[in-house]
Scaffold this active site. Structure first.
Site, mmCIF file in Angstrom:
data_model
loop_
_atom_site.group_PDB
_atom_site.id
_atom_site.type_symbol
_atom_site.label_atom_id
_atom_site.label_comp_id
_atom_site.label_asym_id
_atom_site.label_seq_id
_atom_site.Cartn_x
_atom_site.Cartn_y
_atom_site.Cartn_z
ATOM 1 N N LYS A 1 21.850 24.329 5.574
ATOM 2 C CA LYS A 1 21.696 25.449 6.497
ATOM 3 C C LYS A 1 22.529 25.171 7.742
ATOM 4 C CE LYS A 1 17.919 28.098 8.589
ATOM 5 N NZ LYS A 1 16.459 28.110 8.831
ATOM 6 N N HIS B 1 22.401 27.023 10.594
ATOM 7 C CA HIS B 1 21.812 27.568 11.815
ATOM 8 C C HIS B 1 20.362 27.088 11.912
ATOM 9 C CE1 HIS B 1 20.759 30.346 8.567
ATOM 10 N NE2 HIS B 1 19.683 30.640 9.270
#
Length: 233
Positions: A112, A114
């Site tokens: 991921k 963010h």
């Protein structure tokens, strides 16, 4: 800790109860199925078919009982993406219900970029980690989990799986004389906890008495084991 080579009467009952549950749930099926190794297997175990709350809850209960009965020591559980994620979560809940509350974590297949970022979700990986998965075919998924756990500074200590097929692993497209479970134990130095084994499935089929379908399944599964099986472990 008990000797892992000897099954207690309680573990034997648990294994047969699990096989019965898996067959009745349609998760353990009979017919002709092609395995990852390219073999035509007379049975197939698909943990993805534990697909409602009641079945997942019962499955988690079987895992928790098998793990606690094994005497394996661990500090947390880890579920490899994707099937291992709901397994780790529900088994952690069931362990807590049984009085053994431990943290759990899992990984994403894609990092991921963010929010918190990274590939790991849940509790920080530390201490002795118990990996929860459905089956073990070649040990590839186990090696990936082991690498993740070591990279985080924790110890990949043990693996819990639902069914040990007790058959020869394949390496570079060729059969070898050990199973994936035996490889993980001997080469990777990890303990393995299984709810049930192929031997338990054969015992269940043999005990089905006059059911001609079950008798035919027993003959086919036994022939498959005689061809591709490894010694009991």
């Amino acid at each position: 800790m008990m000797d892992k080579s000897e099954k207690t009467a309680e573990q034997s009952r648990l294994a047969l109860d699990f096989v019965r549950f898996a067959v009745q749930s349609g998760v353990l099926r009979f017919g002709e199925f092609k395995t990852k190794a390219g073999r035509m297997s007379p049975y197939f175990f698909n943990a993805g078919l534990f697909d409602d709350g009641a079945k997942m809850g019962r499955l988690a209960e079987f895992y928790a009982k098998a793990i606690l009965a094994s005497g394996i020591e661990f500090d947390m559980v880890f579920g490899p993406a994707y099937k291992g994620i709901p397994l780790a979560a529900t088994v952690a809940v069931e362990l807590a219900r049984a009085g053994r509350n431990v943290p759990f974590a899992y990984n994403r297949k894609e990092a991921k970029d963010h929010g918190e970022g990274g590939t790991l979700v849940g509790a920080a990986l530390k201490g002795r980690v118990l990996i929860i998965d459905d089956v073990m075919s070649a040990g590839t998924a186990a090696r990936e989990s082991i690498a993740l756990i070591k990279a985080a500074g924790a110890v990949p200590h043990a693996i819990a799986i639902a069914l040990d097929r007790q058959e020869k692993a394949t390496e570079n497209g060729r059969d070898v004389e050990h199973s994936a479970v035996q490889y993980v134990r001997s080469e990777l130095g990890m303990q393995v906890c299984t709810i049930a084994k192929l031997a338990d499935l054969l015992q269940y089929l043999a005990a089905s008495g006059g059911d001609q379908d079950m008798k035919a399944h027993h003959e086919r599964v036994l022939a498959y084991r005689e061809r591709f099986g490894v010694g009991d472990h």
